[in-house]
Design an enzyme around this catalytic site. Structure first.
Site, PDB file in Angstrom:
ATOM      1  NE  ARG A  23      -1.733   1.932   3.767  1.00  0.00           N
ATOM      2  CZ  ARG A  23      -2.920   2.400   3.453  1.00  0.00           C
ATOM      3  NH1 ARG A  23      -3.852   1.609   2.945  1.00  0.00           N
ATOM      4  NH2 ARG A  23      -3.217   3.675   3.620  1.00  0.00           N
TER       5      ARG A  23
ATOM      6  CB  SER B 237      -7.083  -0.436   1.122  1.00  0.00           C
ATOM      7  OG  SER B 237      -8.459  -0.368   1.400  1.00  0.00           O
TER       8      SER B 237
ATOM      9  CD  GLU C 193      -9.456  -3.281  -0.995  1.00  0.00           C
ATOM     10  OE1 GLU C 193      -9.453  -2.478  -0.049  1.00  0.00           O
ATOM     11  OE2 GLU C 193     -10.283  -3.231  -1.935  1.00  0.00           O
TER      12      GLU C 193
END
Length: 698
Positions: A481, A506, A590
């Site tokens: 990320r 995320s 994800e």
């Protein structure tokens, strides 16, 4: 003048306060976020044994409470007070807000703050006046100040609050009037006290004030600091706050429960686990990736750079394929180690064509002096190589992660309940901004994107439920990320080597920080030192670069400077995660990590570069998830060692633990990771420019 000060003072101006040991039944150790400095003032509530220097925690039934200010250092340790920040008055306002709440809730009759006048920025008297006003306005007349104590001491400023209808001398913990200082004389109007030194008559309150000061002047703040228990999680929380935020009731509610989701994983391994491991480890997938990359690279070197003829393309392609395959064959294709070895190989074979490049470049010379032309040539070569390396790493990041995307597309998220699915879809769709803004203390109910506060509460509850149901990804998977972080928070991260995520995190199973969603902006971080030093512009692994045109703005507001971070996080298998699959945007691959996550920082690499456009303050950070079992929540520190040497040494009873304990090492792994020198080249391939915001927000 003093009345003017109190009129101008806004008694509602309280500063963010963090409870540094949430396990205590009576909260009593706090940090106060006064500005964006990496060191912050704090305070401890405690009590003393009568007449002595021995302090202990407050407990139910205590009637006398002391407030002891301290400084929370950048390493998360407690030290002697260094200052109260730019606004001592706002600090005092915040401290006494907590003190009054504590006194009312636990029926404490008296409370005293002692602070060195030298640490008040010349505002000692203003602080006393403000405290007087606060007590009068907030206590409804139930508490008053002992003003006779104000001017007793030239070194300390004292503020003592006591319940109005209780005699001071009757409160346990308040010293008796000193017979060393005063003689008690009976008179027709009652007892009077004579100062033995001056022979002057004083009031009872003056005698009590002098006796209190006499006893407390002998006490040291060091004695309070020596055996203080603090929560490492709470420190990380306090140092990850930005100055501008909206700390609503919901923010506080979810902040208090965040640690529940940082516990060791209870979810079963996802069904796709074996397929994932095969996808990134099989020789077949690595051969395929090497072949695709080699064919594209050979064509680029021919058509774009004219390094060799078209008839040589196939031969060069085969050579590049062998170089790449031999570099990556023993590493998972989405790992930093694989990307690092790949970057080193790519850099090596591009260097082989330097003479070809120089021949072409020198044909463009137009009479420049040798020294000037040498500098032009150096910069042009560095820019050309930087662009090439960034494109190559961008390509491999997508191709090597191809199996992860295919697997995610096939995942339907069927294990989750309807309400859990709703929460996941809301987050993966357009709701993540508002959801995370609330958890970060940034949500403004008057200015939000798509979700009201009530809708956010429902979504977070559904997501929390989804994490309790949860997924567990296989060990050995790195997730990625990005994050844009203010300079003060980044500096605290560097000192502590730990970071706390308030929001849902995320991440992607693919190395998205190297340009999957945009043109690569920072491609040189994976290189070995010599090559990286040639191409980076900051020349600064962990530090921040302040450009000349930013110095003034930075001094006025350190949050002006931002640091762009690419996270490579290992250990996500240790906690329950949510793997949305088709419930989200499957091509993003994800994986959502839980709110309240703490990670240990293993390595920070300079990722700055210039390929025609300069990118400063870009860092690749390799980190590892830490669960509550791995993170000891509180320790007892040796305050003597701390203040004398800066070392934070843990203590058990009266016996020191041999190993040094501080925030740079408290979560260190049993196995030290060897970081290859070519890490620098890949770090500089970090690109967060066009990345979906949920992979950056934080």
């Amino acid at each position: 003048m003093m009345e003017l000060i109190t009129e101008l003072f806004d008694e509602d101006t309280t500063l963010p306060i963090t409870n540094l040991n949430p396990k205590k039944k009576i909260p009593q150790i706090f940090s106060v976020h006064v500005d964006d400095a990496i060191e912050q003032p704090g305070f401890r509530l405690c009590t003393y044994t009568s007449g002595g220097d021995t302090n202990r925690d407050l407990k139910m039934g205590d009637k006398m409470m002391h407030i002891v200010p301290f400084t929370l250092t950048a390493k998360g340790s407690i030290a002697k007070l260094k200052g109260l920040g730019p606004s001592p008055i706002n600090y005092i306002n915040s401290v006494f807000t907590v003190a009054m709440q504590t006194m009312r809730q636990y029926k404490i009759d008296a409370c005293m703050l002692r602070i060195l006048k030298s640490k008040t920025a010349g505002q000692a008297r203003q602080i006393q006046v403000i405290a007087d006003r606060l007590i009068r306005s907030r206590s409804g007349g139930r508490y008053v100040l002992l003003k006779e104590l104000w001017d007793y001491d030239k070194k300390y400023a004292y503020i003592l609050i006591h319940r109005k209808n209780v005699s001071l001398e009757d409160i346990p913990g308040v010293p008796e009037i000193s017979t060393e200082l005063f003689t008690k004389v009976e008179s027709k109007v009652g007892d009077v006290y004579i100062n033995k030194d001056t022979g002057a008559q004083v009031t009872k309150n003056e005698a009590i004030a002098a006796s209190i000061a006499q006893e407390n002047d002998k006490r040291t703040d060091q004695a309070v600091i020596v055996k203080v228990k603090i929560s490492r999680r709470a420190i990380a929380q306090s140092q990850s706050l930005e100055s501008s935020r909206f700390e609503s009731e919901l923010f506080q509610k979810y902040e208090s429960t965040a640690a529940n989701f940082n516990k060791p994983a209870t979810a079963p391994l996802i069904p796709e686990a074996e397929e994932m491991k095969i996808g990134i480890n099989s020789l077949a997938s690595k051969t395929k990736a090497a072949k695709i990359i080699a064919e594209g690279t050979a064509n680029e070197l021919h058509y774009d750079y004219k390094f060799f003829s078209k008839s040589e393309v196939d031969e060069v392609s085969e050579k590049i394929k062998d170089v790449i395959f031999n570099a990556i064959k023993n590493e998972p294709t989405t790992s930093i180690k694989c990307l690092e070895k790949y970057a080193a190989a790519v850099n090596q074979f591009f260097e082989e064509y330097k003479d070809n490049w120089l021949d072409k470049h020198n044909k463009t010379r137009k009479g420049q002096p040798d020294e000037v032309w040498g500098e032009i040539t150096k910069n042009a070569w560095n820019a050309a190589k930087t662009k090439f390396l960034k494109r190559m790493i961008y390509s491999f990041s997508g191709i090597g992660a191809g199996p992860m995307i295919d697997i995610t597309i096939a995942c339907d998220g069927s294990k989750y309940t309807p309400s859990q699915k709703r929460g996941i879809r809301e987050y993966c769709g357009s709701g993540y901004t508002d959801i995370n803004n609330l958890l970060l203390g940034r949500y403004n109910p008057e200015r939000y994107d798509v979700m009201s506060e009530k809708e956010i509460e429902s979504a977070i509850n559904n997501l929390d439920s989804a994490f309790e149901n949860g997924d567990r990804i296989p060990e050995g998977i790195t997730v990625y990320r990005a994050q844009s972080m203010t300079a003060p928070i980044y500096e605290a991260l560097v000192k502590n080597k730990v970071f706390y995520f308030r929001n849902f995190v995320s991440t992607s199973l693919t190395p998205i920080i190297f340009g999957r969603f945009g043109i690569t902006h920072a491609g040189i971080g994976l290189l070995e030192p010599e090559a990286r030093n040639e191409l980076t512009v900051d020349k600064n692994e962990e530090g921040i670069t302040i450009n000349p045109n930013e110095i003034r703005a930075y001094k006025e507001n350190p949050e002006y400077v931002k640091v762009q971070i690419g996270w490579a996080i290992d250990g996500a298998h240790k906690v329950n995660v949510v793997y949305p699959g088709s419930l989200g945007i499957a091509t993003e691959a994800e994986v959502i990590l839980p709110r309240g996550l703490m990670v240990k920082v293993n390595k920070i690499t300079d990722a700055s570069n210039n390929d025609g456009t300069t990118s400063n303050n870009t860092k690749l950070i390799q980190a590892e998830v830490m669960t509550t079992e791995e993170l000891t929540e509180s320790v007892i520190y040796d305050g003597d060692r701390l203040m004398e040497t800066g070392e934070v040494v843990a203590m058990t009873g009266d016996i020191e633990i041999e190993d040094r304990v501080d925030f740079a090492s408290f979560v260190s792994s049993n196995v030290k990771q060897k970081v290859e020198s070519s890490l620098g080249i890949i770090a500089s391939c970090i690109d967060i420019t066009n990345m979906p915001y949920k992979f950056v927000q934080g």
